[in-house]
Design a protein around this motif. Structure first.
Motif, PDB file in Angstrom:
ATOM      1  N   THR A 344       0.840  -1.193   0.000  1.00 22.92           N
ATOM      2  CA  THR A 344       0.000   0.000   0.000  1.00 22.92           C
ATOM      3  C   THR A 344       0.876   1.244   0.000  1.00 22.92           C
ATOM      4  N   LYS A 345       0.452   2.265  -0.698  1.00 26.83           N
ATOM      5  CA  LYS A 345       1.203   3.521  -0.717  1.00 26.83           C
ATOM      6  C   LYS A 345       1.067   4.197   0.639  1.00 26.83           C
ATOM      7  N   PHE A 346       2.198   4.649   1.187  1.00 23.87           N
ATOM      8  CA  PHE A 346       2.162   5.372   2.459  1.00 23.87           C
ATOM      9  C   PHE A 346       1.575   6.757   2.248  1.00 23.87           C
ATOM     10  N   SER A 347       0.781   7.227   3.217  1.00 23.37           N
ATOM     11  CA  SER A 347       0.193   8.559   3.115  1.00 23.37           C
ATOM     12  C   SER A 347       0.029   9.171   4.500  1.00 23.37           C
ATOM     13  N   TRP A 348       0.473  10.421   4.617  1.00 28.69           N
ATOM     14  CA  TRP A 348       0.252  11.138   5.876  1.00 28.69           C
ATOM     15  C   TRP A 348      -1.222  11.502   6.049  1.00 28.69           C
ATOM     16  N   SER A 349      -2.000  11.390   5.005  1.00 28.52           N
ATOM     17  CA  SER A 349      -3.426  11.665   5.109  1.00 28.52           C
ATOM     18  C   SER A 349      -4.196  10.512   5.745  1.00 28.52           C
ATOM     19  N   ASN A 350      -3.553   9.358   5.806  1.00 35.31           N
ATOM     20  CA  ASN A 350      -4.163   8.203   6.461  1.00 35.31           C
ATOM     21  C   ASN A 350      -3.875   8.300   7.956  1.00 35.31           C
ATOM     22  N   ALA A 351      -4.908   8.438   8.765  1.00 36.54           N
ATOM     23  CA  ALA A 351      -4.740   8.699  10.201  1.00 36.54           C
ATOM     24  C   ALA A 351      -3.930   7.602  10.889  1.00 36.54           C
ATOM     25  N   ALA A 352      -4.204   6.347  10.539  1.00 34.79           N
ATOM     26  CA  ALA A 352      -3.494   5.251  11.178  1.00 34.79           C
ATOM     27  C   ALA A 352      -2.010   5.266  10.810  1.00 34.79           C
ATOM     28  N   MET A 353      -1.726   5.533   9.550  1.00 33.52           N
ATOM     29  CA  MET A 353      -0.323   5.597   9.115  1.00 33.52           C
ATOM     30  C   MET A 353       0.379   6.795   9.750  1.00 33.52           C
ATOM     31  N   ALA A 354      -0.302   7.938   9.793  1.00 28.88           N
ATOM     32  CA  ALA A 354       0.303   9.151  10.338  1.00 28.88           C
ATOM     33  C   ALA A 354       0.587   9.037  11.828  1.00 28.88           C
ATOM     34  N   ALA A 355      -0.203   8.233  12.529  1.00 25.52           N
ATOM     35  CA  ALA A 355       0.002   8.063  13.969  1.00 25.52           C
ATOM     36  C   ALA A 355       1.264   7.260  14.262  1.00 25.52           C
ATOM     37  N   THR A 384      14.582  13.933  18.014  1.00 28.17           N
ATOM     38  CA  THR A 384      13.808  15.124  18.384  1.00 28.17           C
ATOM     39  C   THR A 384      14.765  16.277  18.661  1.00 28.17           C
ATOM     40  N   PRO A 385      14.308  17.521  18.526  1.00 28.72           N
ATOM     41  CA  PRO A 385      15.204  18.676  18.706  1.00 28.72           C
ATOM     42  C   PRO A 385      15.875  18.734  20.066  1.00 28.72           C
ATOM     43  N   GLY A 386      15.263  18.135  21.064  1.00 27.25           N
ATOM     44  CA  GLY A 386      15.825  18.200  22.407  1.00 27.25           C
ATOM     45  C   GLY A 386      17.042  17.330  22.631  1.00 27.25           C
ATOM     46  N   ASN A 387      17.307  16.400  21.730  1.00 29.54           N
ATOM     47  CA  ASN A 387      18.464  15.523  21.890  1.00 29.54           C
ATOM     48  C   ASN A 387      19.707  16.242  21.387  1.00 29.54           C
ATOM     49  N   VAL A 388      20.654  16.498  22.279  1.00 30.65           N
ATOM     50  CA  VAL A 388      21.811  17.324  21.906  1.00 30.65           C
ATOM     51  C   VAL A 388      22.800  16.581  21.027  1.00 30.65           C
ATOM     52  N   THR A 389      22.772  15.236  21.060  1.00 29.64           N
ATOM     53  CA  THR A 389      23.760  14.473  20.302  1.00 29.64           C
ATOM     54  C   THR A 389      23.346  14.282  18.853  1.00 29.64           C
ATOM     55  N   GLU A 390      22.140  13.784  18.618  1.00 33.44           N
ATOM     56  CA  GLU A 390      21.744  13.506  17.236  1.00 33.44           C
ATOM     57  C   GLU A 390      20.308  13.914  16.936  1.00 33.44           C
ATOM     58  N   GLY A 391      19.825  14.910  17.672  1.00 26.59           N
ATOM     59  CA  GLY A 391      18.490  15.423  17.409  1.00 26.59           C
ATOM     60  C   GLY A 391      18.460  16.410  16.251  1.00 26.59           C
ATOM     61  N   PHE A 392      17.265  16.749  15.831  1.00 25.88           N
ATOM     62  CA  PHE A 392      17.037  17.623  14.681  1.00 25.88           C
ATOM     63  C   PHE A 392      17.690  18.989  14.871  1.00 25.88           C
ATOM     64  N   ALA A 393      18.335  19.484  13.819  1.00 25.92           N
ATOM     65  CA  ALA A 393      18.894  20.837  13.796  1.00 25.92           C
ATOM     66  C   ALA A 393      18.368  21.537  12.555  1.00 25.92           C
ATOM     67  N   GLU A 394      17.866  22.742  12.712  1.00 26.97           N
ATOM     68  CA  GLU A 394      17.339  23.471  11.562  1.00 26.97           C
ATOM     69  C   GLU A 394      18.462  23.820  10.599  1.00 26.97           C
ATOM     70  N   ILE A 521      10.249  16.339  14.726  1.00 27.21           N
ATOM     71  CA  ILE A 521       9.460  15.400  15.529  1.00 27.21           C
ATOM     72  C   ILE A 521       9.589  15.795  17.002  1.00 27.21           C
ATOM     73  N   THR A 522       8.472  16.077  17.619  1.00 31.68           N
ATOM     74  CA  THR A 522       8.491  16.489  19.027  1.00 31.68           C
ATOM     75  C   THR A 522       7.565  15.593  19.838  1.00 31.68           C
ATOM     76  N   PRO A 523       7.962  15.276  21.086  1.00 30.50           N
ATOM     77  CA  PRO A 523       7.130  14.411  21.932  1.00 30.50           C
ATOM     78  C   PRO A 523       5.831  15.107  22.337  1.00 30.50           C
ATOM     79  N   THR A 524       4.771  14.307  22.464  1.00 36.67           N
ATOM     80  CA  THR A 524       3.492  14.778  22.990  1.00 36.67           C
ATOM     81  C   THR A 524       3.063  13.814  24.091  1.00 36.67           C
ATOM     82  N   ASP A 525       1.949  14.131  24.746  1.00 36.79           N
ATOM     83  CA  ASP A 525       1.480  13.272  25.832  1.00 36.79           C
ATOM     84  C   ASP A 525       1.133  11.867  25.349  1.00 36.79           C
ATOM     85  N   ASP A 526       0.702  11.743  24.105  1.00 34.14           N
ATOM     86  CA  ASP A 526       0.275  10.434  23.612  1.00 34.14           C
ATOM     87  C   ASP A 526       1.107   9.937  22.426  1.00 34.14           C
TER      88      ASP A 526
END
Length: 568
Positions: A344-355, A384-394, A521-526
């Protein structure tokens, strides 16, 4: 063309053979120096010479191109982003966003002098082989086949860049510096002739002491690649992008050239049926297993004498904190291209795939991409941006971030079992041609010939081995769309994507006036939040003129007969 000063004597000197300067021709061979007759009557000298010529393949190892600095050409495309903004590591970004940087005065995308230096040395070898070699006819043909295999490869790169180049196939031509370009069509035919001769005269398998040398399968594979390029230019260019009289390929010849590509690919497939090649069940292992049967032609490395720095350049920072360079990382455009494991083609519009975007993806995804939450070398990656070693950098906030600017790292071709690559470097083989590429060439050529069943068979053979179902494509147009996707995924980071977009004449559409993306990618409660962010700080530029790279102005100054490609 510049006068190339490297001579056969210098080539042999570099391999430890002392040759005195030649004087006038005399009836008796001098005893205080090597003569050409003496050189070519010694088979060990010929072995040293031709073996040294294979070093040319290192020029493009791991998909790099010497643009004043070794940068991956995939980073000129939509599948990879180089992290640096600084000239050197970031030169590829400068070229990708400023088309004016490619010009006849600059070194960018320039292989001319290097390529012609190698061509001269190969032609010197062929000349000496024909005149003086004291070997049997079969051995002579094999040496010629190897030299022409390498020469065909060098010309393949020159023609990919410029279209119309100078054809040099004998030493007599070097008596004058004045040479005009041949037509692009004649250039492709010349390359094909070299590979065809090599295919006819090389063995199906080299002896153990000649490991790494060209074989019949490698020559047929290069021949298939050559005809596919020629056919693509014939079909897609149609003189839309350059009016130079010598560029372009006659559109009427596209079917014949696709047929040639299909036939050459079939020759390799026939060799696979004899047991020489096969697809691997474990995709990741292809690139670290020196005995993989997917390799049709490869360069091997042996520590400590012959190594490379792939892991140092691309491994995530946690592998060697403070030392990993992180040259390039995958874009979201590539990550999104990988299918689900059921096809199946991956899609961010598919809620289950995006989760859970990294769950249940096809096997090549996990073998090619390191993502947030991936298990790697005993740790769980945190991008995630909070990881100083290999997290996201703009991107562009710092010149050399040495971290991901897309939220991803490259996994493909890295060695998961090695942690000492800073001190000892790397020894994975560079596979110049894989059996998977042959199947993709066969699929494309047959789709263009409206051989739907043949195209489906080649494509499905590959997809099934990768754990995916048959393609649903059942028309030539739909098959071409499927093949373009498959090449983007299967051959990622192997140096094909930029050149594919150029030969399909899609680069000015896909790579122009656009910014490619990653995921913050940033952490959320869920779980996690996935935010699409630009990994370019300015629009990409690919102008139609770039389908034919200009000839360096210095070459025009040294060759009165050579004209610049029109439009530059």
């Amino acid at each position: 063309m510049n006068k190339v000063t490297t001579t056969i004597q210098q080539a042999l000197l570099a391999m430890g053979i002392i040759i005195a300067a030649h004087g006038c021709k005399v009836d008796i061979d001098p005893t205080d120096r090597y003569t050409e007759t003496a050189i070519w009557s010694n088979s060990a000298n010929m072995e040293l010479y031709i073996n040294g010529m294979y070093s040319e393949f290192k020029t493009f190892q791991f998909g790099v191109f010497p643009i004043g600095y070794d940068n991956a050409t995939d980073a000129l495309s939509d599948i990879e982003k180089y992290t640096s903004t600084v000239a050197g590591n970031g030169t590829v970004n400068i070229l990708a966003t400023d088309a004016s940087r490619v010009n006849s005065a600059g070194p960018q995308l320039n292989y001319w002098q290097t390529g012609y230096s190698r061509i001269r040395r190969l032609n010197e070898f062929l000349d000496g082989l024909a005149k003086y070699a004291k070997v049997d006819e079969a051995t002579k043909k094999q040496y010629e086949a190897e030299a022409r295999f390498i020469r065909g490869y060098v010309y393949f790169w020159l023609v990919k860049l410029h279209g119309s180049v100078i054809l040099m196939d004998n030493i007599g031509q070097y008596l004058t510096k004045e040479h005009q370009r041949a037509s692009e069509e004649d250039c492709w035919k010349f390359i094909a002739a070299d590979f065809a001769y090599a295919a006819e005269n090389l063995p199906e398998q080299q002896d153990a002491n000649r490991t790494g040398r060209a074989t019949k399968g490698a020559a047929y594979g290069m021949l298939a690649r050559t005809w596919l390029y020629a056919a693509s230019i014939a079909e897609y260019d149609k003189k839309q992008f350059n009016q130079d009289a010598l560029t372009g390929v006659n559109a009427a010849n596209a079917p014949a050239y696709y047929r040639n590509a299909a036939d050459a690919a079939k020759a390799v497939i026939d060799l696979a049926a004899k047991g020489y090649y096969d697809l691997e069940s474990d995709y990741a292992s292809i690139f670290t297993n020196k005995n993989t049967k997917e390799a049709i032609f490869k360069l091997d490395y042996v520590s400590p004498q012959v190594t490379h720095s792939l892991d140092l350049g691309f491994a995530p920072p946690g592998d060697a904190p403070g030392q990993c360079l992180v040259y390039g990382v995958p874009t979201a455009e590539l990550v999104n291209e990988y299918e689900m494991n059921d096809g199946t083609k991956f899609s961010w519009s598919n809620a289950a795939m995006a989760a859970n975007p990294y769950s249940n993806r096809e096997s090549r995804f996990y073998a090619s991409i390191l993502y947030n939450g991936a298990s790697w070398k005993g740790r769980t990656l945190n991008t995630t941006p909070g990881n100083v070693t290999e997290g996201f950098a703009e991107y562009a906030v710092t010149g050399e971030p040495r971290k991901t600017v897309t939220g991803y790292y490259i996994r493909k071709m890295l060695n998961p079992a090695v942690n000492d690559f800073v001190a000892n470097k790397s020894t994975q083989s560079w596979i110049e041609m894989r059996y998977a590429e042959i199947l993709l060439i066969a699929a494309e050529a047959r789709a263009k010939l409206n051989d739907i069943a043949g195209a489906q068979l080649a494509l499905n053979t590959l997809r099934n081995k990768r754990g995916l179902p048959n393609t649903p494509a059942s028309t030539a147009a739909a098959l071409m769309t499927a093949i373009e996707h498959e090449r983007k995924v299967e051959l990622s980071f192997e140096g094909h994507r930029y050149w594919d977009l150029r030969r399909w004449r899609k680069a000015h559409i896909v790579l122009n006036n656009v910014r490619f993306t990653g995921h913050r990618i940033t952490p959320t409660d869920d779980g996690f939040k996935y935010e699409v962010v630009n990994c370019d700080n300015m629009n990409r530029q690919f102008t139609p003129a770039l389908y034919y790279i200009p000839i360096p102005v210095s070459e025009l100054q040294n060759n009165a007969a050579l004209t610049q490609i029109k439009g530059w």
